[in-house]
Write an enzyme that holds these catalytic residues in place. Structure first.
Site, short mmCIF file in Angstrom:
data_model
loop_
_atom_site.label_atom_id
_atom_site.label_comp_id
_atom_site.label_asym_id
_atom_site.label_seq_id
_atom_site.Cartn_x
_atom_site.Cartn_y
_atom_site.Cartn_z
N HIS A 41 0.84 -1.20 0.00
CA HIS A 41 0.00 0.00 0.00
C HIS A 41 0.88 1.25 0.00
O HIS A 41 0.68 2.19 0.77
CB HIS A 41 -0.96 -0.01 1.19
CG HIS A 41 -2.04 -1.05 1.07
ND1 HIS A 41 -3.32 -0.76 0.65
CD2 HIS A 41 -2.03 -2.39 1.29
CE1 HIS A 41 -4.04 -1.87 0.63
NE2 HIS A 41 -3.28 -2.88 1.01
N TYR A 309 3.68 -5.13 9.64
CA TYR A 309 3.48 -3.68 9.52
C TYR A 309 4.57 -2.96 10.33
O TYR A 309 5.10 -1.94 9.92
CB TYR A 309 2.10 -3.24 10.03
CG TYR A 309 0.92 -3.66 9.16
CD1 TYR A 309 1.00 -4.75 8.31
CD2 TYR A 309 -0.28 -2.97 9.19
CE1 TYR A 309 -0.07 -5.14 7.53
CE2 TYR A 309 -1.36 -3.35 8.41
CZ TYR A 309 -1.25 -4.44 7.58
OH TYR A 309 -2.33 -4.82 6.81
C1 HEM Z 1 -7.42 -8.91 6.10
C2 HEM Z 1 -6.23 -8.79 5.52
C3 HEM Z 1 -5.56 -7.48 5.23
C4 HEM Z 1 -6.07 -6.21 5.13
C5 HEM Z 1 -7.53 -5.80 5.28
C6 HEM Z 1 -4.97 -5.30 4.88
C7 HEM Z 1 -5.05 -3.93 4.68
C8 HEM Z 1 -3.99 -3.06 4.57
C9 HEM Z 1 -4.09 -1.63 4.36
C10 HEM Z 1 -5.38 -0.84 4.18
C11 HEM Z 1 -2.83 -1.12 4.37
C12 HEM Z 1 -2.45 0.34 4.17
C13 HEM Z 1 -2.47 1.03 5.50
C14 HEM Z 1 -1.79 2.37 5.40
O1 HEM Z 1 -2.30 3.27 4.69
O2 HEM Z 1 -0.75 2.51 6.05
C15 HEM Z 1 -1.94 -2.21 4.56
C16 HEM Z 1 -0.57 -2.08 4.62
C17 HEM Z 1 0.29 -3.13 4.71
N1 HEM Z 1 -0.05 -4.47 4.66
FE1 HEM Z 1 -1.92 -5.24 4.81
N2 HEM Z 1 -3.79 -6.03 4.85
C18 HEM Z 1 -4.13 -7.35 5.05
C19 HEM Z 1 -3.26 -8.40 5.10
C20 HEM Z 1 -1.91 -8.29 5.07
C21 HEM Z 1 -1.01 -9.39 5.27
C22 HEM Z 1 -1.43 -10.85 5.54
C23 HEM Z 1 0.25 -8.87 5.21
C24 HEM Z 1 1.56 -9.59 5.40
C25 HEM Z 1 1.74 -10.53 6.30
C26 HEM Z 1 0.15 -7.44 4.96
C27 HEM Z 1 1.21 -6.57 4.83
C28 HEM Z 1 1.10 -5.19 4.78
C29 HEM Z 1 2.24 -4.27 4.89
C30 HEM Z 1 3.71 -4.63 5.00
C31 HEM Z 1 1.72 -2.97 4.85
C32 HEM Z 1 2.50 -1.64 4.99
C33 HEM Z 1 2.55 -1.30 6.48
C34 HEM Z 1 3.23 0.03 6.82
O3 HEM Z 1 4.40 0.26 6.44
O4 HEM Z 1 2.61 0.87 7.52
N3 HEM Z 1 -1.18 -7.12 4.89
N4 HEM Z 1 -2.66 -3.39 4.68
#
Ligand code: HEM
Length: 333
Positions: A41, A309
């Site tokens: 994202h 995250y």
């Molecule tokens: C229900 C499942 C998931 C949803 C609803 C979701 C949703 C999101 C959203 C909306 C963001 C952006 C948030 C922002 O603006 O900072 C985000 C960031 C991210 N997501 Fe997910 N995600 C999901 C699952 C996963 C999984 C399983 C992983 C890895 C294990 C993952 C890894 C990441 C990473 C690395 C970021 C960036 C975090 C940061 O640097 O702040 N996501 N996710």
């Protein structure tokens, strides 16, 4: 609890030998390394506003955010993927991260997306699918053979993708429904705990998505900025209450439509800002920062998300910052 504690509690580190470092590395392997940006994202814009609670949520959760009244909110609309300069596309997953700043000093952080179910129910599945989805040079599409091999081993993903196809994306951020997908537990004042999932359902009427791609490479963000510069946008916060047989550890499976739905209030977004110092750019939308009255379910993705995250946040916080591709002042000119 420390991040290490979450890993242990989630059980995914020991059983699957996956670490937050390896998962963050995989994002970099697939999308490239883009200093200063989120590993997923990466492209986004910051917003702020408030949540007006109507009191109905108190029937399932004692969290003070559900008492009648107003809670300030900051947030970030985003597109999935680790490329901060990616061209907007209708089928790229849209995200919304929110921090509710409760009057008692607690925070509720939640990150939601515009698909009806998540494609994976294990961390290993997510990790393997990331690689299988890596675009091949030349076509810009995933290698069909690799994806077919992945899906043959992951029928849960194949089933989830079928459900996702029946919910085509709407025209923009403003008319998208954003879903928590992971389940949580809500506990009310009398000590009764129920499983919940939540969604933000747009007050703006849905318009069908574009079938032809607009020339503007930021067309989704630009449209959001134009709208927010003219008037606030609103979403209803809907809590869906699970029943005993509904899975809480598997976001690939929808709960039956007949489940009780509680409209807890309205989110109003009335301001938009380019990513910058001190706004939601520098927030980690950790899905396990929860107020008293909401707690994690047994979904193994929750502890993984929290830990990854944090790893992404640690990396980007120590790197030099580059300007965001989405510049609010340029759109407002
Ligand atoms: C229900 C499942 C998931 C949803 C609803 C979701 C949703 C999101 C959203 C909306 C963001 C952006 C948030 C922002 O603006 O900072 C985000 C960031 C991210 N997501 Fe997910 N995600 C999901 C699952 C996963 C999984 C399983 C992983 C890895 C294990 C993952 C890894 C990441 C990473 C690395 C970021 C960036 C975090 C940061 O640097 O702040 N996501 N996710």
């Amino acid at each position: 609890m420390s991040a290490g504690g979450f890993l242990y509690a989630g059980g995914w580190l020991s059983s699957e030998k996956l670490t937050p470092v390896r998962i963050a590395d995989r994002f970099e392997e697939v999308h490239g390394k883009h200093a200063g940006f989120r590993r997923n994202h990466a492209k986004g814009v910051c917003v702020s506003g408030y949540f007006t609670s109507n009191g109905s949520g108190t029937s399932v959760s004692k969290a003070s955010v559900f008492r009648p009244g107003r809670t300030p909110v900051i947030g970030r609309f985003s597109l999935s993927g680790g490329k901060p300069q990616a061209t907007d596309a209708n089928d790229t997953i849209r995200g919304l991260g929110l921090v509710f700043a409760l009057s008692n000093g607690e925070q509720w952080r939640t990150a939601l997306i515009n698909i009806p179910v998540f494609p994976d129910n294990t961390v290993q599945g997510f990790y393997d699918r990331l690689l299988a989805s890596k675009p091949v040079p030349g076509t810009g599409q995933p290698d069909p053979q690799k994806m077919a091999e992945f899906l043959a081993k992951h029928p849960e993903t194949a089933r989830a993708q079928k459900i996702i196809k029946t919910h085509p994306p709407t025209s923009g951020f403003d008319d998208s429904t954003f879903n928590s997908l992971n389940a949580f537990l809500a506990t009310n004042e009398t000590g009764v705990t129920v499983p919940v999932r939540w969604s933000l359902v747009p007050a703006q009427p849905a318009r069908p998505g574009n079938t032809t791609k607009p020339a503007d490479e930021n067309y989704l963000f630009d449209s959001l900025i134009v709208q927010l510069s003219a008037h606030p946008l609103q979403w209803n916060l809907v809590l869906t209450v699970g029943e005993p047989d509904d899975p809480t550890d598997d976001p690939t499976v929808p709960w039956p439509e007949s489940r009780q739905k509680i409209t807890a209030g309205t989110l109003t977004i009335d301001s938009v800002q380019t990513e910058g110092v001190g706004n939601a750019r520098d927030v980690n939308f950790d899905p396990l920062v929860l107020p008293d009255g909401i707690s994690p379910s047994d979904d193994p993705l929750l502890s993984a998300r929290s830990a990854v995250y944090s790893q992404s946040f640690t990396r980007r916080s120590s790197e030099p910052k580059q300007p965001s591709a989405v510049d609010v002042s340029k759109v407002q000119q």
